[in-house]
Design an enzyme around this catalytic site. Structure first.
Site, PDB file in Angstrom:
ATOM      1  N   GLU A  44      40.913  26.759  35.365  1.00  0.00           N
ATOM      2  CA  GLU A  44      41.783  27.550  34.494  1.00  0.00           C
ATOM      3  C   GLU A  44      41.915  26.947  33.103  1.00  0.00           C
ATOM      4  O   GLU A  44      41.981  27.666  32.113  1.00  0.00           O
ATOM      5  CB  GLU A  44      43.170  27.728  35.131  1.00  0.00           C
ATOM      6  CG  GLU A  44      43.181  28.705  36.310  1.00  0.00           C
ATOM      7  CD  GLU A  44      42.738  30.106  35.911  1.00  0.00           C
ATOM      8  OE1 GLU A  44      42.833  30.455  34.719  1.00  0.00           O
ATOM      9  OE2 GLU A  44      42.284  30.854  36.787  1.00  0.00           O
ATOM     10  N   TYR A 127      50.747  31.268  31.259  1.00  0.00           N
ATOM     11  CA  TYR A 127      49.598  31.869  31.932  1.00  0.00           C
ATOM     12  C   TYR A 127      49.052  30.956  33.035  1.00  0.00           C
ATOM     13  O   TYR A 127      48.881  31.365  34.188  1.00  0.00           O
ATOM     14  CB  TYR A 127      48.470  32.220  30.944  1.00  0.00           C
ATOM     15  CG  TYR A 127      47.177  32.404  31.701  1.00  0.00           C
ATOM     16  CD1 TYR A 127      46.977  33.562  32.459  1.00  0.00           C
ATOM     17  CD2 TYR A 127      46.218  31.395  31.767  1.00  0.00           C
ATOM     18  CE1 TYR A 127      45.842  33.717  33.244  1.00  0.00           C
ATOM     19  CE2 TYR A 127      45.088  31.535  32.546  1.00  0.00           C
ATOM     20  CZ  TYR A 127      44.900  32.698  33.276  1.00  0.00           C
ATOM     21  OH  TYR A 127      43.800  32.831  34.058  1.00  0.00           O
ATOM     22  N   ASP A 145      47.171  36.979  30.832  1.00  0.00           N
ATOM     23  CA  ASP A 145      46.307  36.550  29.732  1.00  0.00           C
ATOM     24  C   ASP A 145      45.883  37.775  28.926  1.00  0.00           C
ATOM     25  O   ASP A 145      46.407  38.876  29.124  1.00  0.00           O
ATOM     26  CB  ASP A 145      45.095  35.773  30.274  1.00  0.00           C
ATOM     27  CG  ASP A 145      44.105  36.685  30.985  1.00  0.00           C
ATOM     28  OD1 ASP A 145      44.454  37.844  31.285  1.00  0.00           O
ATOM     29  OD2 ASP A 145      42.967  36.233  31.246  1.00  0.00           O
TER      30      ASP A 145
END
Length: 360
Positions: A44, A127, A145
């Site tokens: 991520e 996020y 996002d």
DNA sequence: AATCCGGGGAG
DNA sequence: CTCCCAGGATT
């Protein structure tokens, strides 16, 4: 305050179509065959502002080098930056490294399951907090996002400016009401995958879209007008003269950037901003203590290097009399083969390749 | 709220 | 060449 966006919206049908499409059409990616929170975390962070295709090779290499959070926590920062070389936004690497050390020190190496605790770690914002919580721990947390905002702004005909923070919060609120509680991971990843593969920014493939029937923007034919995004910032480019400085025995000069700001802690070839061409020699002498004789081609900007030979012993002698050339800004002279051990940004990788191509 | 972080890809 | 992309930290 109550939001009417989901009024009369068929959540069940939307979720079913989205999630079954995701299971059938998702790309097989190296971070999709695991629920290891550390692996999800690394992926991520790498995926922030970076396309999947770019991330894949970096991710494999990184996980091979640091298979567990303990391996990462033990590493030196320079080494981690070297793994990140070329990927950009290097503060991500520094923050991930710091946060890994914090997790080892504070949580015995267990990535915290509590979203609030996750959010306190360096480099983990709203996020990423939601992404790790939902993908690694199957918690029904929003992971909003740019993809998610684009998809949902179209499906739900939300015309708020997505550049504003409160719009992201609005979408987080919407996702909390919409998210599939039996598979939050597939829901969040499905939204993002849809945004990446079908509901793309400029030319969405609506005819292939699994939620075409639920999409309000498609019904009105305005999908290309969404999302609304009002901010515009122009970034200016700055040109530099790159100096290739060699010691008499062939070593090449590089320097380490400061620990804050642009490309912090990365290495580079010495360089001077290409602004006032008439005083370049003066600036170079002041900055590096080295007399610089410029060549003709200077007018052509892009890949113009100035080569010069300089004796390291003389350089050191000069530095000794110049207190403003402190240890931190002192040039390092290294063997050319050792250039590959230092982390450089892409523009300096190009200089390095230019150098190595000359006698490769 | 506005700006700073890099690099890649589209047009 | 110019424009666009976009999470998180910083100010």
């Amino acid at each position: 305050m109550t939001d009417k966006t989901l009024h009369k919206f068929d959540k069940k049908m939307f979720n079913h179509n989205l999630i079954s499409w995701y299971h059938k059409n998702k790309r097989e990616l190296p971070w999709r065959d695991t629920n290891n929170p550390y692996a999800i975390w690394v992926s991520e962070i790498m995926l922030q502002q970076t396309k999947v295709d770019t991330v894949i090779s970096y991710y494999k290499k990184f996980m091979n080098r640091y298979p567990t959070i303990f391996h990462l926590a033990k590493a030196e920062q320079q080494e981690v930056l070297k793994e990140w070389e070329g990927l950009g936004y290097y503060s991500r690497a520094r923050n991930l490294h710091d946060a890994a050390r914090e997790v080892v020190a504070t949580y015995h190496g267990e990535v915290p399951k509590n979203p609030k605790q996750l959010g306190t770690l360096k480099g983990i914002g709203p996020y990423t907090q939601g992404a790790i919580s939902s993908i690694a721990f199957q918690q029904p947390e929003p992971a909003v996002d740019g993809n998610v905002m684009r998809v949902l702004s179209r499906v739900l005909l939300v015309k708020d400016n997505i550049s504003e923070q409160r719009t992201r919060k609005k979408f987080e609120h919407i996702v909390r009401e919409l998210i599939c509680h039996s598979d939050p991971s597939a829901f969040n990843q499905g939204l993002m995958e849809l945004g990446a593969l079908i509901c793309t920014p400029t030319s969405p493939a609506c005819l292939l879209c699994p939620v075409q029937n639920e999409c309000r923007a498609f019904a009105e034919g305005c999908e290309k007008k969404l999302p609304v995004k009002l901010k515009k910032k122009k970034q200016k480019t700055v040109s530099y003269l790159v100096l290739l400085i060699r010691d008499v025995d062939g070593k090449i000069a590089i320097e380490k950037r400061p620990d804050k700001g642009l490309l912090a802690n990365m290495w580079q070839f010495p360089m001077i901003e290409l602004k006032d061409k008439h005083s370049l020699e003066k600036i170079a002498e002041k900055k590096y203590g080295i007399p610089l004789i410029l060549k003709e081609e200077l007018g052509h900007v892009n890949h113009v290097f100035s080569h010069l030979i300089w004796d390291l012993h003389v350089y050191e002698a000069i530095c000794a009399t110049r207190p403003e050339i402190s240890e931190q800004v002192r040039l390092s002279f290294i063997k050319e083969e050792e250039l590959q051990d230092y982390p450089f940004s892409v523009s300096h990788i190009k200089v390095r390749e230019f150098l190595q191509g000359k006698h490769g």
